[in-house]
Design an enzyme around this catalytic site. Sequence first.
Site, mmCIF file in Angstrom:
data_model
loop_
_atom_site.group_PDB
_atom_site.id
_atom_site.type_symbol
_atom_site.label_atom_id
_atom_site.label_comp_id
_atom_site.label_asym_id
_atom_site.label_seq_id
_atom_site.Cartn_x
_atom_site.Cartn_y
_atom_site.Cartn_z
ATOM 1 N N THR A 90 16.963 -12.920 9.410
ATOM 2 C CA THR A 90 17.683 -14.202 9.351
ATOM 3 C C THR A 90 19.182 -13.955 9.569
ATOM 4 O O THR A 90 19.632 -12.811 9.689
ATOM 5 C CB THR A 90 17.523 -14.849 7.956
ATOM 6 O OG1 THR A 90 18.161 -13.977 7.010
ATOM 7 C CG2 THR A 90 16.074 -15.048 7.568
ATOM 8 N N TYR A 96 26.937 -10.738 -5.249
ATOM 9 C CA TYR A 96 25.599 -11.238 -4.878
ATOM 10 C C TYR A 96 24.549 -10.734 -5.875
ATOM 11 O O TYR A 96 23.712 -11.505 -6.352
ATOM 12 C CB TYR A 96 25.281 -10.749 -3.463
ATOM 13 C CG TYR A 96 23.893 -11.065 -2.952
ATOM 14 C CD1 TYR A 96 23.574 -12.354 -2.522
ATOM 15 C CD2 TYR A 96 22.900 -10.083 -2.868
ATOM 16 C CE1 TYR A 96 22.302 -12.652 -2.026
ATOM 17 C CE2 TYR A 96 21.635 -10.373 -2.376
ATOM 18 C CZ TYR A 96 21.343 -11.653 -1.956
ATOM 19 O OH TYR A 96 20.089 -11.941 -1.460
ATOM 20 N N ASN A 107 15.964 -21.461 -2.943
ATOM 21 C CA ASN A 107 16.067 -20.511 -1.834
ATOM 22 C C ASN A 107 17.486 -20.393 -1.280
ATOM 23 O O ASN A 107 17.849 -19.340 -0.756
ATOM 24 C CB ASN A 107 15.109 -20.973 -0.721
ATOM 25 C CG ASN A 107 15.407 -20.333 0.611
ATOM 26 O OD1 ASN A 107 15.048 -19.185 0.862
ATOM 27 N ND2 ASN A 107 16.109 -21.068 1.485
ATOM 28 N N LYS A 159 21.883 -12.835 -8.388
ATOM 29 C CA LYS A 159 20.417 -12.746 -8.336
ATOM 30 C C LYS A 159 19.843 -12.241 -9.662
ATOM 31 O O LYS A 159 18.766 -12.673 -10.074
ATOM 32 C CB LYS A 159 19.988 -11.833 -7.182
ATOM 33 C CG LYS A 159 20.271 -12.414 -5.802
ATOM 34 C CD LYS A 159 19.505 -13.705 -5.555
ATOM 35 C CE LYS A 159 19.622 -14.187 -4.118
ATOM 36 N NZ LYS A 159 18.903 -15.457 -3.883
#
Length: 243
Positions: free
Chosen positions: A181, A144, A79, A148
Site C-alpha cells: 500500500t 507509530y 483501520n 499501535k
Amino acid sequence: MNRLWLLSGASRGLGAALARAAVAAGDRAIGIARGDSSAGETLRWDLSRPAGLAAAVAERLEQARRAEAPPSAWVLVNNAGLLGPIGERYGEDEVQAVLQVNLASAILLSRAFVDALSDVSAPKQVINISSGAATRTIAGWSLYSASKAGLEHYGRGLAAEQATAEHPVDVVNLSPGVIDTDMQAEIRAAGPKGFPDHDRFVGLQAEGALASPDAVAAAILRGASSRCRHAGATLTLAEYAGR
Ligand SMILES: NC(=O)c1ccc[n+]([C@@H]2O[C@H](COP(=O)([O-])OP(=O)(O)OC[C@H]3O[C@@H](n4cnc5c(N)ncnc54)[C@H](OP(=O)(O)O)[C@@H]3O)[C@@H](O)[C@H]2O)c1
C-alpha cells in the site's frame, strides 16, 4: 450477507480493499476517511479532528438499525492509520495527528459502536488493525509503535469490559503483516537516516513479500464469518482467517 461494515480509512490501501470485498459479498460498507470510499458509502471525516464524529456514527448506526432488513452482523474495523515522521524527530502537530488518527479516533469509534448497539443481539465485532510494531522495537518508528501498542491494549480492556455485557461486542487485535500500500511506499521513500531497518523494508518489496490488499481483505472477511470469540486477543492474519 447483509452485514454492516464500518471501516475507517476506506479510501486507500487495506481499507479500500475491505470496502470492495464487503460490497462484493453483498454486505453494506460505510467508510470513514477524508477521501471517498472505494465502494459503498462514505462518511467524510478528518480523523485528526474528531469533534462530532461519535454523534455522526451513532446516527448512521441508528438508521441501519431502523432499516426494513437490519444487518445480520455488525463489524467495526479501526483501520485508518498513518506512520507519521520516520526517524528520531517529530513535533507537536505530528504527535497529535498520529495519536488522534491511530489511537483516539479508534477509541471514539469503538465507544460509539458499542454504545449504539448495546441492546442488539446480532453478532458484533471490533477489529483493530494493529502492527508488528506494537510489540517489536523499530528504531525511527517510536511514535507509530506507541500508537499501535496503545490500540492493542485498548482492545484488551474493551474486551474485558464487554465480558459482562448482556449482548457483548467481541474484540480482536489483528496484525495484518506487510501489505503493498501507500504506507509501504512511504517507508521505502523515507531513506535510512534514523531508520536502520530501511533496507529490510526495501528488500521486502524486491522479494515480492508484500501481500496484496485484496488478499488481506479476503482473509479478514473469512475470519469475520466465523462465530469465534477472540476476547481482545492479538492474532496474525492467518490465525484470524482460520488457516
Ligand atoms: N501496509 C502495511 O504493510 C501495514 C502493516 C501493518 C499494519 N498496517 C496498518 O494497516 C492499516 C491500513 O494501512 P494501509 O497500508 O492501507 O495505509 P494507507 O494505504 O496509507 O491508507 C491509510 C488510510 O487511512 C486513512 N487516513 C489517514 N489519515 C487520516 C485522517 N486524518 N482522517 C481520516 N482517515 C485517514 C486514509 O484516508 P484519507 O487519506 O482519504 O483520509 C487511508 O484510507 C493502518 O492502520 C496501518 O497502520 C499496515
